[in-house]
Design an enzyme around this catalytic site. Structure first.
Site, short mmCIF file in Angstrom:
data_model
loop_
_atom_site.label_atom_id
_atom_site.label_comp_id
_atom_site.label_asym_id
_atom_site.label_seq_id
_atom_site.Cartn_x
_atom_site.Cartn_y
_atom_site.Cartn_z
N ARG A 28 75.12 -20.39 -53.09
CA ARG A 28 74.35 -19.36 -53.38
C ARG A 28 72.85 -19.88 -53.24
O ARG A 28 71.89 -19.44 -52.82
CB ARG A 28 74.38 -18.88 -54.64
N TYR A 34 62.85 4.72 -43.20
CA TYR A 34 64.32 4.27 -43.29
C TYR A 34 65.35 5.02 -44.38
O TYR A 34 64.74 4.63 -45.61
CB TYR A 34 64.74 2.85 -43.11
N ASP A 67 58.48 -3.61 -42.71
CA ASP A 67 59.76 -3.80 -42.08
C ASP A 67 59.64 -3.68 -40.62
O ASP A 67 59.16 -2.62 -40.03
CB ASP A 67 60.36 -2.44 -42.55
N LYS A 113 70.25 -5.63 -36.73
CA LYS A 113 69.94 -4.81 -35.55
C LYS A 113 69.44 -5.79 -34.40
O LYS A 113 70.20 -6.35 -34.00
CB LYS A 113 68.88 -3.82 -35.99
C1 LIG Z 1 69.43 -0.63 -40.68
C2 LIG Z 1 67.95 -0.63 -41.11
C3 LIG Z 1 67.45 -1.17 -42.61
C4 LIG Z 1 68.76 -1.59 -43.42
O1 LIG Z 1 69.38 -2.67 -42.97
P1 LIG Z 1 70.95 -3.03 -43.40
O2 LIG Z 1 71.12 -4.31 -42.77
O3 LIG Z 1 71.61 -2.04 -42.92
O4 LIG Z 1 71.12 -3.07 -44.91
C5 LIG Z 1 66.41 -1.12 -42.97
N1 LIG Z 1 65.24 -0.53 -42.37
C6 LIG Z 1 65.46 -0.29 -41.02
C7 LIG Z 1 64.22 0.04 -40.16
C8 LIG Z 1 66.73 -0.07 -40.55
O5 LIG Z 1 66.95 0.17 -39.27
#
Ligand SMILES: *Cc1c(COP(=O)(O)O)cnc(C)c1O
Length: 383
Positions: A51, A103, A175, A200
């Site tokens: 961890r 999001y 983000d 992603k």
């Molecule tokens: C998918 C996504 C998230 C969340 O991420 P996870 O890996 O699903 O927890 C946050 N911001 C954006 C823009 C996303 O597309």
């Protein structure tokens, strides 16, 4: 090798990476272990418990720091776990300014988890960055933005927001999931933190859920590392390995996502059944100039609306697609299509979602890296 001097397309492969110390393995081994032997209490070779730290995760964290032009990377179990760690920097009474086109999972985390601990969130339109200053007061600690936004592909001027944040001594987090560091590096534009859903584009193969944070400042990195270790939502060794492998081809994939995205956007724009296409590469996109200034390309995410704005017809179109898969998520090598009104945004009342442009016939595409002629032929038969 001074890797800070490497070009991006080399950093994805070599950034922060060294052959493994034990046998010289070129790819970091998957250290699938919870703990590490000590020779005497406290006598270990840098790792004691997975961890707190694991060599496969460290390899990924170093790669993340390198590609985002930061100094410190932190890898989490999901994108939302990374966001969760950032908000835990705050305390009761603190305020956050964020965008109204956020999001959905981030919105839910802010509103339904953190608001009850006394943190206040403002959600405002930020296409004109100067609006942010109106919401800043002595309690404001963080500005949280996302650009391009989902699913309307709005663009926020990162540099302009960073200037406001710095003038008011407020942290700025971006983000960067949709753009990836191939297209834009927010730390270079003045942001304090970059966050990713590595699920992603960074992972890129729709086979892992993971998250990331990258910062420049040592003190901020230490505070985030404390939260990562104390709260425990770390990225596991196998998942770290998969994201790291994904990053090695990020630049090649992104180049093709951009080319295919442009081809699909231009095809849709001239189609007689299509009313509107949302893609920041079009000159009439309201923030095209900002996009051109801060991004190296326009990416593979596109939304469009068919003429007549018919809910049933939009559903039929996404059902008829054969090369595009009807699914949530984005950023993988395969093309995906989604219908926000019945999928990601179904829980938002129709009037509310229409205010932000999510109308009945809006379809969102994550354009993959297949042959674009197959993608266009698929859309042609579905339309
Ligand atoms: C998918 C996504 C998230 C969340 O991420 P996870 O890996 O699903 O927890 C946050 N911001 C954006 C823009 C996303 O597309």
């Amino acid at each position: 090798m001074d890797e800070k001097k490497l070009k991006f397309n080399s950093k994805t492969i070599h950034g922060g990476q060294r052959p493994d110390k034990a046998y010289g393995a070129v790819m970091p081994p998957i250290y699938q272990t919870s703990t590490f032997a000590q020779t005497t209490p406290g006598g270990h070779s840098g790792f004691e418990y997975s961890r707190s730290g694991n060599p496969t995760r460290t390899a990924l964290e170093n790669a993340l720091a390198s590609i985002e032009n930061g100094n410190y990377g932190l890898a989490f179990a999901s994108g939302l776990a990374a966001i969760d760690a950032v908000i835990k920097l705050l305390g009761p009474g603190d305020e956050v300014i964020s965008t109204n086109d956020l999001y959905g999972g981030s919105y839910r985390l802010f509103k339904q988890v953190f608001e009850k601990y006394g943190i206040k969130f403002h959600f405002i339109g930020m296409q004109n960055a100067s609006r942010i200053a109106e919401y800043i007061n002595d309690n404001t600690k963080l500005i949280w933005i996302e650009t391009p936004t989902n699913p309307m592909m709005n663009i926020i001027d990162i540099k302009a927001v960073a200037t406001i944040a710095q003038e008011n001594k407020v942290l700025l987090a971006v983000d960067n999931t949709f753009a990836t560091p191939y297209l834009q590096t927010p730390l270079d534009l003045g942001a304090d933190m970059v966050m990713h859903s590595a699920t992603k584009y960074l992972g890129g193969h729709s086979d892992v859920v993971a998250g990331a944070l990258v910062v420049k400042d040592k003190e901020l990195a230490d505070r985030l590392y404390f939260i990562q270790n104390a709260s425990g939502a770390v990225c596991g060794p196998m998942d770290s390995f998969l994201v790291l492998r994904g990053i090695k081809t990020l630049h090649v994939r992104m180049q093709r996502h951009c080319e295919n995205g442009e081809a699909v956007a231009r095809y849709l724009a001239q189609h007689e059944k299509v009313e509107k296409v949302y893609w920041p590469g079009f000159e009439d996109h309201p923030n095209h100039e900002v996009a051109k200034g801060q991004m190296k390309g326009f990416g593979g995410m596109i939304s469009f609306v068919t003429k007549g704005n018919n809910y049933g017809e939009a559903i039929k179109i996404v059902e008829r697609l054969k090369v595009f898969t009807l699914a949530e998520s984005l950023g993988g090598v395969e093309s995906l299509a989604g219908h926000p009104a019945s999928m990601t945004h179904a829980s938002i009342p129709k009037e509310e979602r229409e205010k932000s442009g999510v109308v009945d016939a809006l379809i969102r595409l994550s354009v993959g890296i297949e042959d674009r002629r197959d993608l266009i032929a698929d859309l042609e038969q579905a339309l």
